[in-house]
Design a protein around this motif. Structure first.
Motif, PDB file in Angstrom:
ATOM      1  N   THR A  27      20.471 -14.071  50.415  1.00 26.91           N
ATOM      2  CA  THR A  27      21.509 -14.443  51.389  1.00 26.91           C
ATOM      3  C   THR A  27      21.338 -13.665  52.692  1.00 26.91           C
ATOM      4  OG1 THR A  27      22.989 -15.027  49.602  1.00 26.91           O
ATOM      5  CG2 THR A  27      24.005 -14.643  51.728  1.00 26.91           C
ATOM      6  N   ASP A  50      24.391 -22.034  47.571  1.00 28.09           N
ATOM      7  CA  ASP A  50      24.516 -21.274  46.340  1.00 28.09           C
ATOM      8  C   ASP A  50      25.785 -21.789  45.665  1.00 28.09           C
ATOM      9  OD1 ASP A  50      24.596 -19.560  44.281  1.00 28.09           O
ATOM     10  OD2 ASP A  50      24.357 -17.734  45.450  1.00 28.09           O
ATOM     11  N   ASP A  55      28.415 -17.096  49.443  1.00 31.43           N
ATOM     12  CA  ASP A  55      28.996 -15.939  50.128  1.00 31.43           C
ATOM     13  C   ASP A  55      28.482 -15.718  51.541  1.00 31.43           C
ATOM     14  OD1 ASP A  55      26.516 -15.164  49.379  1.00 31.43           O
ATOM     15  OD2 ASP A  55      27.132 -13.475  48.154  1.00 31.43           O
ATOM     16  N   ASP A 129      20.236 -21.441  51.868  1.00 26.57           N
ATOM     17  CA  ASP A 129      20.330 -20.313  50.936  1.00 26.57           C
ATOM     18  C   ASP A 129      20.721 -20.881  49.573  1.00 26.57           C
ATOM     19  OD1 ASP A 129      20.655 -17.811  49.751  1.00 26.57           O
ATOM     20  OD2 ASP A 129      22.699 -17.554  50.505  1.00 26.57           O
TER      21      ASP A 129
HETATM   22 MG   LIG Z   1      23.037 -14.898  47.614  1.00 21.91          MG
END
Ligand SMILES: [Mg+2]
Ligand SMILES: Nc1ncnc2c1ncn2[C@@H]1O[C@H](COP(=O)(O)OP(=O)(O)OP(=O)(O)O)[C@@H](O)[C@H]1O
Length: 291
Positions: A27, A50, A55, A129
């Protein structure tokens, strides 16, 4: 940009960031790489895919009203959830903690593909990501990208898992350019040895080139930046980790991509093929003709 202008553009080069083991830095690397590309004058969307443990928005200190889940459920349009972040990038926030997102059904996958198709029309790069591991959703999205960045630490277990993902991606789509990024190395020697080990294994067993990228050292600057909720590239632009990320962004951009070849099937077409073999006729009608 108007819809007419968008239709003239080449669709974005799609770069997924993934790993075998969790917690290896995906990330942080996705965020900072997206910003480094933007600093080189590229238009970039960072997509937090994700599913389940998104996040990116937390690390970028974004205030998010709605996430990708609401688009997939048909409640919102993509443009309503895009958020501007520091470093001149646009972010598509992931669906935090929504367990259904981790195992998408057919209709949700198609909505997701539609949303991604829209994103690739407006920018030069779509950086994705992903979560760690070999979950089928992850591998499908990952393997269909133009470029896949596999992140691993020099630890043997992380390397083994990274190899398993490399193999899965390569088997699914041998055209994808796979890049290796060693993160959190203690020093240059450890990073180079790890990188050498992995490339020779991949050469030997998969007979495929693995593009070695600049390594990132373990650096407390990354943790400091995370605590400040600021990308390390903006917090400490001259740290080794920041210089390495900029070098990776330059290298990627200079590297000829399969993406540019005429015969290349785009990310969206590959996703549609992969996900909708049974409903192909219906779905491909919505995909714009190849430019
Ligand atoms: Mg991550
Ligand atoms: N080069 C580095 N030096 C020091 N710490 C780092 C470095 N890279 C990542 N970290 C730290 O490692 C932790 C995990 O990073 P990150 O969340 O980016 O990993 P991830 O691969 O996305 O994890 P997950 O698999 O849970 O999604 C963070 O606490 C981050 O501060």
């Amino acid at each position: 940009m108007s819809a007419k202008e968008a239709s003239k553009r080449q669709p974005a080069r799609v770069l997924t960031v993934t790993s075998g083991k969790g917690g290896v830095g995906k990330t942080n690397i996705s965020i900072n790489l997206a910003i480094a590309l933007a600093q080189q004058g590229k238009r970039v969307i960072l997509l937090d895919l994700d599913l389940g443990l998104a996040d990116v928005d937390i690390l970028l200190n974004l205030s998010v009203k709605a996430d990708l889940g609401s688009v997939i459920r048909g409640e919102r349009k993509l443009e309503e959830i895009l958020v501007r972040a520091e470093g001149k990038i646009l972010v598509v926030p992931g669906a935090f903690g929504d367990e259904n997102m981790a195992n998408l059904g057919d209709s949700a996958r198609r909505k997701l593909i539609d949303a991604i198709e829209q994103m690739t029309r407006y920018v030069d790069y779509l950086v994705i990501d992903t979560g760690a591991g070999l979950g089928s959703n992850i591998i499908d999205f990952t393997a269909n990208a133009d470029d896949v960045l596999i992140v691993t630490t020099p630890e043997a277990t992380s390397m083994l898992d990274a190899y398993a993902v490399t193999k899965a991606v390569h088997n699914r789509n041998p055209d994808t350019a796979i890049h290796l990024l060693i993160n959190m190395a203690r020093d240059a020697k450890e990073a180079r040895e790890a990188s050498q080990r992995m490339t020779s294994i991949v050469d030997h067993f998969l007979h495929s080139p693995l593009h070695k990228e600049e390594f990132l050292l373990y650096d407390p600057v990354v943790g400091d930046a995370v605590r400040r909720r600021q990308p390390f590239l903006l917090h400490k632009p001259h740290a080794q980790v920041s210089r390495a990320i900029k070098a990776i962004a330059r290298h990627l951009d200079e590297m000829p991509s399969v993406h540019n070849s005429k015969s290349h099937q785009g990310f969206i077409e590959r996703l549609v093929d992969r996900f909708t073999t049974n409903h192909k006729a219906q779905v491909s009608a919505r995909i714009p003709p190849k430019r």
